[in-house]
Design a protein around this motif. Structure first.
Motif, PDB file in Angstrom:
ATOM      1  N   LEU A 124      37.423   2.412  12.059  1.00  0.00           N
ATOM      2  CA  LEU A 124      36.225   1.596  12.612  1.00  0.00           C
ATOM      3  C   LEU A 124      35.528   0.633  11.913  1.00  0.00           C
ATOM      4  O   LEU A 124      35.164  -0.343  12.762  1.00  0.00           O
ATOM      5  N   GLY A 125      35.809   0.412  10.486  1.00  0.00           N
ATOM      6  CA  GLY A 125      34.931  -0.546  10.057  1.00  0.00           C
ATOM      7  C   GLY A 125      35.187  -0.479   8.343  1.00  0.00           C
ATOM      8  O   GLY A 125      35.448   0.898   8.054  1.00  0.00           O
ATOM      9  N   ILE A 126      34.993  -1.338   7.738  1.00  0.00           N
ATOM     10  CA  ILE A 126      35.229  -1.350   6.143  1.00  0.00           C
ATOM     11  C   ILE A 126      33.967  -1.735   5.565  1.00  0.00           C
ATOM     12  O   ILE A 126      33.291  -2.940   5.964  1.00  0.00           O
ATOM     13  N   THR A 127      32.917  -0.979   4.822  1.00  0.00           N
ATOM     14  CA  THR A 127      31.999  -1.718   4.263  1.00  0.00           C
ATOM     15  C   THR A 127      31.930  -2.066   2.777  1.00  0.00           C
ATOM     16  O   THR A 127      32.692  -1.219   2.199  1.00  0.00           O
ATOM     17  N   CYS A 128      31.449  -3.026   2.409  1.00  0.00           N
ATOM     18  CA  CYS A 128      31.811  -3.433   0.911  1.00  0.00           C
ATOM     19  C   CYS A 128      30.475  -3.176   0.141  1.00  0.00           C
ATOM     20  O   CYS A 128      29.050  -3.407   0.487  1.00  0.00           O
ATOM     21  N   VAL A 129      30.657  -2.906  -1.300  1.00  0.00           N
ATOM     22  CA  VAL A 129      29.653  -2.642  -2.119  1.00  0.00           C
ATOM     23  C   VAL A 129      29.931  -3.591  -3.507  1.00  0.00           C
ATOM     24  O   VAL A 129      31.210  -3.152  -3.701  1.00  0.00           O
ATOM     25  N   GLY A 130      29.137  -3.994  -4.328  1.00  0.00           N
ATOM     26  CA  GLY A 130      29.402  -4.546  -5.642  1.00  0.00           C
ATOM     27  C   GLY A 130      29.873  -3.292  -6.484  1.00  0.00           C
ATOM     28  O   GLY A 130      29.380  -2.341  -6.434  1.00  0.00           O
ATOM     29  N   GLY A 131      30.717  -3.592  -7.281  1.00  0.00           N
ATOM     30  CA  GLY A 131      31.355  -2.576  -8.295  1.00  0.00           C
ATOM     31  C   GLY A 131      32.339  -3.289  -9.023  1.00  0.00           C
ATOM     32  O   GLY A 131      32.097  -3.929 -10.273  1.00  0.00           O
ATOM     33  N   ASN A 132      33.611  -2.927  -8.764  1.00  0.00           N
ATOM     34  CA  ASN A 132      34.927  -3.393  -9.588  1.00  0.00           C
ATOM     35  C   ASN A 132      34.527  -4.814  -9.861  1.00  0.00           C
ATOM     36  O   ASN A 132      34.872  -5.745 -10.822  1.00  0.00           O
ATOM     37  N   THR A 133      34.237  -5.901  -9.069  1.00  0.00           N
ATOM     38  CA  THR A 133      33.673  -7.294  -9.266  1.00  0.00           C
ATOM     39  C   THR A 133      32.543  -7.513  -8.125  1.00  0.00           C
ATOM     40  O   THR A 133      31.955  -6.673  -7.499  1.00  0.00           O
ATOM     41  N   ALA A 134      32.233  -8.642  -8.235  1.00  0.00           N
ATOM     42  CA  ALA A 134      30.815  -9.169  -7.616  1.00  0.00           C
ATOM     43  C   ALA A 134      31.274  -9.093  -5.965  1.00  0.00           C
ATOM     44  O   ALA A 134      32.204  -9.148  -5.516  1.00  0.00           O
ATOM     45  N   LEU A 135      29.885  -8.590  -5.220  1.00  0.00           N
ATOM     46  CA  LEU A 135      30.103  -8.467  -3.941  1.00  0.00           C
ATOM     47  C   LEU A 135      30.859  -9.552  -3.138  1.00  0.00           C
ATOM     48  O   LEU A 135      31.513  -8.952  -2.114  1.00  0.00           O
TER      49      LEU A 135
ATOM     50  N   PHE B  84      39.805  -4.960 -16.280  1.00  0.00           N
ATOM     51  CA  PHE B  84      41.024  -3.985 -15.616  1.00  0.00           C
ATOM     52  C   PHE B  84      41.601  -4.934 -14.278  1.00  0.00           C
ATOM     53  O   PHE B  84      42.769  -4.828 -14.286  1.00  0.00           O
ATOM     54  N   HIS B  85      40.611  -5.159 -13.502  1.00  0.00           N
ATOM     55  CA  HIS B  85      40.890  -5.634 -12.104  1.00  0.00           C
ATOM     56  C   HIS B  85      41.172  -6.967 -12.072  1.00  0.00           C
ATOM     57  O   HIS B  85      41.343  -7.660 -11.216  1.00  0.00           O
ATOM     58  N   GLY B  86      40.535  -7.593 -13.031  1.00  0.00           N
ATOM     59  CA  GLY B  86      40.601  -9.028 -12.877  1.00  0.00           C
ATOM     60  C   GLY B  86      39.191  -9.594 -12.656  1.00  0.00           C
ATOM     61  O   GLY B  86      38.382  -8.945 -11.946  1.00  0.00           O
ATOM     62  N   LYS B  87      38.821 -10.731 -12.917  1.00  0.00           N
ATOM     63  CA  LYS B  87      37.457 -11.244 -12.424  1.00  0.00           C
ATOM     64  C   LYS B  87      37.285 -11.123 -11.094  1.00  0.00           C
ATOM     65  O   LYS B  87      35.983 -11.066 -10.525  1.00  0.00           O
ATOM     66  N   ASP B  88      38.224 -11.512 -10.346  1.00  0.00           N
ATOM     67  CA  ASP B  88      37.890 -11.586  -8.736  1.00  0.00           C
ATOM     68  C   ASP B  88      38.325 -10.167  -8.109  1.00  0.00           C
ATOM     69  O   ASP B  88      38.030 -10.032  -6.909  1.00  0.00           O
ATOM     70  N   GLY B  89      38.803  -9.129  -8.953  1.00  0.00           N
ATOM     71  CA  GLY B  89      38.972  -7.801  -8.523  1.00  0.00           C
ATOM     72  C   GLY B  89      40.433  -7.414  -8.195  1.00  0.00           C
ATOM     73  O   GLY B  89      40.793  -6.379  -8.052  1.00  0.00           O
ATOM     74  N   LEU B  90      41.077  -8.571  -7.786  1.00  0.00           N
ATOM     75  CA  LEU B  90      42.524  -8.327  -7.361  1.00  0.00           C
ATOM     76  C   LEU B  90      43.473  -9.252  -8.326  1.00  0.00           C
ATOM     77  O   LEU B  90      44.308  -9.843  -7.901  1.00  0.00           O
ATOM     78  N   GLY B  91      43.473  -9.219  -9.653  1.00  0.00           N
ATOM     79  CA  GLY B  91      44.119  -9.604 -10.759  1.00  0.00           C
ATOM     80  C   GLY B  91      44.219 -10.857 -10.698  1.00  0.00           C
ATOM     81  O   GLY B  91      45.019 -11.623 -11.282  1.00  0.00           O
ATOM     82  N   ASP B  92      43.119 -11.700 -10.192  1.00  0.00           N
ATOM     83  CA  ASP B  92      43.049 -13.204 -10.401  1.00  0.00           C
ATOM     84  C   ASP B  92      44.216 -13.831 -10.101  1.00  0.00           C
ATOM     85  O   ASP B  92      44.785 -14.883 -10.708  1.00  0.00           O
ATOM     86  N   VAL B  93      44.686 -13.612  -8.722  1.00  0.00           N
ATOM     87  CA  VAL B  93      45.998 -14.041  -8.399  1.00  0.00           C
ATOM     88  C   VAL B  93      45.301 -15.121  -7.374  1.00  0.00           C
ATOM     89  O   VAL B  93      44.885 -14.752  -6.180  1.00  0.00           O
ATOM     90  N   PRO B  94      45.859 -16.246  -7.452  1.00  0.00           N
ATOM     91  CA  PRO B  94      45.160 -17.509  -6.560  1.00  0.00           C
ATOM     92  C   PRO B  94      45.825 -17.267  -4.964  1.00  0.00           C
ATOM     93  O   PRO B  94      46.988 -16.804  -4.920  1.00  0.00           O
ATOM     94  N   ASP B  95      44.986 -17.615  -3.936  1.00  0.00           N
ATOM     95  CA  ASP B  95      45.219 -17.283  -2.702  1.00  0.00           C
ATOM     96  C   ASP B  95      44.614 -18.477  -1.886  1.00  0.00           C
ATOM     97  O   ASP B  95      43.306 -18.244  -1.476  1.00  0.00           O
ATOM     98  N   SER B  96      45.358 -19.559  -1.640  1.00  0.00           N
ATOM     99  CA  SER B  96      44.407 -20.504  -1.158  1.00  0.00           C
ATOM    100  C   SER B  96      44.385 -20.548   0.259  1.00  0.00           C
ATOM    101  O   SER B  96      43.738 -21.213   1.076  1.00  0.00           O
ATOM    102  N   ASN B  97      45.345 -19.516   1.074  1.00  0.00           N
ATOM    103  CA  ASN B  97      44.962 -19.217   2.453  1.00  0.00           C
ATOM    104  C   ASN B  97      44.152 -17.971   2.681  1.00  0.00           C
ATOM    105  O   ASN B  97      44.279 -17.283   3.752  1.00  0.00           O
ATOM    106  N   ALA B  98      43.447 -17.389   1.866  1.00  0.00           N
ATOM    107  CA  ALA B  98      42.316 -16.374   2.028  1.00  0.00           C
ATOM    108  C   ALA B  98      41.584 -16.690   3.029  1.00  0.00           C
ATOM    109  O   ALA B  98      40.884 -17.892   3.197  1.00  0.00           O
ATOM    110  N   PRO B  99      41.183 -15.605   3.960  1.00  0.00           N
ATOM    111  CA  PRO B  99      40.362 -15.760   5.011  1.00  0.00           C
ATOM    112  C   PRO B  99      38.910 -15.999   4.522  1.00  0.00           C
ATOM    113  O   PRO B  99      38.334 -15.659   3.635  1.00  0.00           O
ATOM    114  N   ARG B 100      38.170 -16.866   5.256  1.00  0.00           N
ATOM    115  CA  ARG B 100      36.858 -17.367   4.952  1.00  0.00           C
ATOM    116  C   ARG B 100      35.741 -15.983   5.303  1.00  0.00           C
ATOM    117  O   ARG B 100      35.996 -15.393   5.942  1.00  0.00           O
ATOM    118  N   LEU B 101      34.785 -16.233   4.452  1.00  0.00           N
ATOM    119  CA  LEU B 101      33.663 -15.251   4.448  1.00  0.00           C
ATOM    120  C   LEU B 101      33.111 -15.240   5.902  1.00  0.00           C
ATOM    121  O   LEU B 101      32.306 -14.183   6.245  1.00  0.00           O
TER     122      LEU B 101
END
Length: 326
Positions: free
Chosen positions: A39-50, A89-106
């Motif tokens: 139905l939906g995904i809710t986000c919380v700060g934790g492994n990385t910034a919100l 552990f997870h990298g500063k961005d939470g997903l291993g600090d792998v660049p993604d120039s096509n990431a969806p916008r917030l």
């Protein structure tokens, strides 16, 4: 009785995440499950910034061609105390600090706050929603304080967090998700009187997969396996180190913590053994703040007993893991 042509009703899921690598894997597992509707995904700060958490969820949904699933921004700080993160552990961005120039916008995020979304969905689908929480429990705690009827409207709650033998992974006795917001964990374990399953740190470690299995899984050559291989590369440098392998309960192996809670929510038969008892969280101990306490002698007289996972059907779990990367 349903007719033979009538489709079986799907399990309704709400997912609350602090999207690091294992949260991403858990989301992919849920998306791949044919018996589940998210139905939906809710986000919380934790492994990385919100902000990173929100971005990461959108990245995973884009990978899976499921940007139709609404994503909600929630709490970025713990109720009390100092924020911690798991960037080591997870990298500063939470997903291993792998660049993604096509990431969806917030801008794709919903305007509604995560806590309001939790309140709305549970009222809209009373008794039907399975809530899976794989990060600090801040959103859930705030939600029940705003609307105490939320737990009675849930079908069930699945939590990845806590520990059952005082084994920590962040402090000597503290598991990360509970230690990141002990007050929130205390509130949730006290106020959510729905059926509650908990996948602890020790349960995750004891249900680990072999590194040989991981290497085959990560090198399947699909778009999704390539993504996971990239985002896990940072954490695996840590996970496969001699120091960390000694810290893993029962020896070395691949542990995708959040996936155990998600697998149980998708297919409860993946859980082969449980401990049913009252649980709470230590808030004031010098060495034990954030530690989950199992009340095996019923000292707390809690009416609602948590179902603490203590065994996993590894064949069924492997199938769910493998389905998520196809």
């Amino acid at each position: 009785m349903a007719s033979k042509t009538e489709k079986p009703q799907k399990k309704l899921l709400l997912i609350d995440v602090d999207c690091g690598t294992d949260d991403a894997q858990a989301i992919m597992m849920a998306i791949a499950a044919p018996n589940v509707e998210i139905l939906g995904i809710t986000c919380v700060g934790g492994n990385t910034a919100l902000e990173n958490v929100c971005q990461n969820v959108l990245r995973v949904l884009k990978l899976c061609d499921r940007l139709d699933i609404p994503v909600y921004k929630g709490a970025g700080t713990a109720i009390l105390g100092q924020n911690i993160n798991a960037s080591y552990f997870h990298g500063k961005d939470g997903l291993g600090d792998v660049p993604d120039s096509n990431a969806p916008r917030l801008q794709l995020l919903q305007k509604e706050h995560a806590v309001d979304a939790l309140k709305r969905f549970t009222s809209q689908y009373p008794g039907q929603i399975t809530l899976v929480a794989t990060g600090p429990l801040t959103n859930l705690a705030l939600a029940v304080r705003m609307d105490p009827t939320i737990p009675e409207k849930l079908h069930s709650l699945y939590i990845m967090g806590g520990n059952m033998e005082s084994r920590g992974n962040t402090t000597a006795c503290g598991e990360f998700n509970f230690l990141a917001d002990p007050e929130a964990a205390y509130i949730v374990l006290n106020d959510y009187l729905c059926t509650t399953y908990i996948a602890t740190w020790e349960h995750s470690c004891r249900s680990k997969l072999s590194w040989e299995w991981y290497d085959k899984w990560a090198n399947m050559g699909t778009k999704k396996s390539d993504f996971l291989k990239k985002i896990y590369a940072h954490s695996l440098q840590y996970s496969r180190s001699e120091k960390e392998e000694k810290a893993i309960v029962g020896g070395p192996g691949f542990v995708s913590c959040d996936s155990y809670a998600m697998a149980a929510a998708i297919d409860p038969s993946t859980v082969t053994s449980v401990i049913e008892c009252g649980v709470t969280v230590e808030l004031s101990g010098k060495f034990t703040r954030g530690m989950m306490v199992l009340d095996l002698i019923d000292e707390l007289k809690k009416k609602n007993k948590a179902i603490v996972m203590n065994g996993c059907d590894m064949e069924k779990f492997r199938v769910l893991m493998e389905s998520s990367i196809k």
